[in-house]
Scaffold this motif. Structure first.
Motif, PDB file in Angstrom:
ATOM      1  N   SER A  42      22.087 -18.975  17.073  1.00 34.99           N
ATOM      2  CA  SER A  42      23.131 -19.308  16.093  1.00 34.99           C
ATOM      3  C   SER A  42      22.627 -19.068  14.675  1.00 34.99           C
ATOM      4  O   SER A  42      23.360 -18.521  13.833  1.00 34.99           O
ATOM      5  N   ARG A  56      27.736 -22.442  15.102  1.00 35.26           N
ATOM      6  CA  ARG A  56      27.142 -23.758  14.893  1.00 35.26           C
ATOM      7  C   ARG A  56      25.660 -23.756  15.280  1.00 35.26           C
ATOM      8  O   ARG A  56      25.297 -23.320  16.361  1.00 35.26           O
ATOM      9  N   THR A  64      25.376 -24.778  22.958  1.00 34.54           N
ATOM     10  CA  THR A  64      26.308 -23.650  23.039  1.00 34.54           C
ATOM     11  C   THR A  64      26.581 -23.335  24.504  1.00 34.54           C
ATOM     12  O   THR A  64      25.827 -22.628  25.147  1.00 34.54           O
ATOM     13  N   ASP A  82      28.005 -14.650  20.885  1.00 32.52           N
ATOM     14  CA  ASP A  82      26.954 -15.666  21.053  1.00 32.52           C
ATOM     15  C   ASP A  82      27.036 -16.165  22.498  1.00 32.52           C
ATOM     16  O   ASP A  82      27.991 -16.852  22.865  1.00 32.52           O
TER      17      ASP A  82
HETATM   18 MG   LIG Z   1      23.307 -21.859  19.403  1.00 33.26          MG
END
Ligand SMILES: [Mg+2]
Ligand SMILES: Nc1nc2c(ncn2[C@@H]2O[C@H](COP(=O)(O)OP(=O)(O)O)[C@@H](O)[C@H]2O)c(=O)[nH]1
Length: 206
Positions: A42, A56, A64, A82
């Motif tokens: 991130s 985030r 995540t 991501d």
């Molecule tokens: Mg992350």
């Protein structure tokens, strides 16, 4: 050069997908960020796009859980992704297995996937899961660019030694991945990773 003089300055959040059928249409090109939880995915995404809280970041590893898609261009035909962090031990086995299946499904099915950015903490490179991913990518003929992250944690000499050791190990295993050092905190290696992704995504002016 201004701080927005790079092709990722207009990147915006698109969608979080818990399943692949919630993902954006599988057209255009995308580059996905992958690695162990807490490797700095991130933070790297935020730094590369220049948007501080785009993805985030968390001090709690493994937060995540979804696949997060970001649009680089206005039409969303060029994307950054991501991926859920792998190798995090503090969740129930069943939950972990579900994440890994989700990740694997994405990697195998996604036709717009042009390359993987594999992030590894420079102090803990090439764990078994990283190696497995590199071997899978070679079999799938998918390009991989490795970031040795948090490079600011080491002095210059130690940093270069870690990079050389990694490159030798890749060669020994016959793995074609490229590699560089990176720090989301200092911006070390930022131009290099931006250029690699811009090339994969066929972005102009990179
Ligand atoms: Mg992350
Ligand atoms: N010193 C240093 N710490 C970093 C860097 N990148 C990330 N971190 C820290 O590592 C932790 C995990 O980062 P995060 O981006 O959330 O990792 P993710 O789980 O892979 O998304 C956070 O505490 C970050 O502040 C870096 O370049 N340098």
């Amino acid at each position: 050069m201004t701080s927005t003089d790079h092709p990722f300055a207009g990147t915006r959040f698109l969608v979080s997908a818990g399943r692949l059928d919630q993902a954006p249409a599988d057209t255009g090109r995308e580059a996905a960020f992958v690695g162990r939880s807490n490797a700095g995915k991130s933070s790297a995404l935020n730094r590369i796009t220049g948007r501080k809280s785009l993805a985030r970041t968390s001090k709690t590893p493994g937060r995540t859980r979804l696949i997060n898609f970001f649009a680089v261009d206005p039409r969303g035909e060029r994307r950054l992704v991501d991926l859920p962090g792998y190798g995090f031990a503090r969740v129930p086995r069943e939950v972990k297995a579900r994440w890994e299946a989700h990740l694997q499904h994405y990697l195998e099915a996604r036709r717009s996937l042009a390359g993987l950015v594999l992030l590894m903490d420079i102090r803990h490179p090439l764990k078994p899961t990283d190696l497995a991913l590199l071997e899978w990518s070679r079999a799938a003929a998918l390009p991989v660019h490795i970031l040795l992250t948090k490079a600011d944690k080491l002095k210059h000499g130690a940093r270069q030694r870690q990079l050389l050791t990694l490159r030798k190990a890749l060669e020994t295993h016959g793995l074609p991945a490229s590699a560089q050092t990176f720090s989301a905190h200092t911006g070390l290696g930022l131009d290099e990773v931006r250029a690699r992704i811009a090339d994969w995504l066929q972005l102009d002016g990179a």
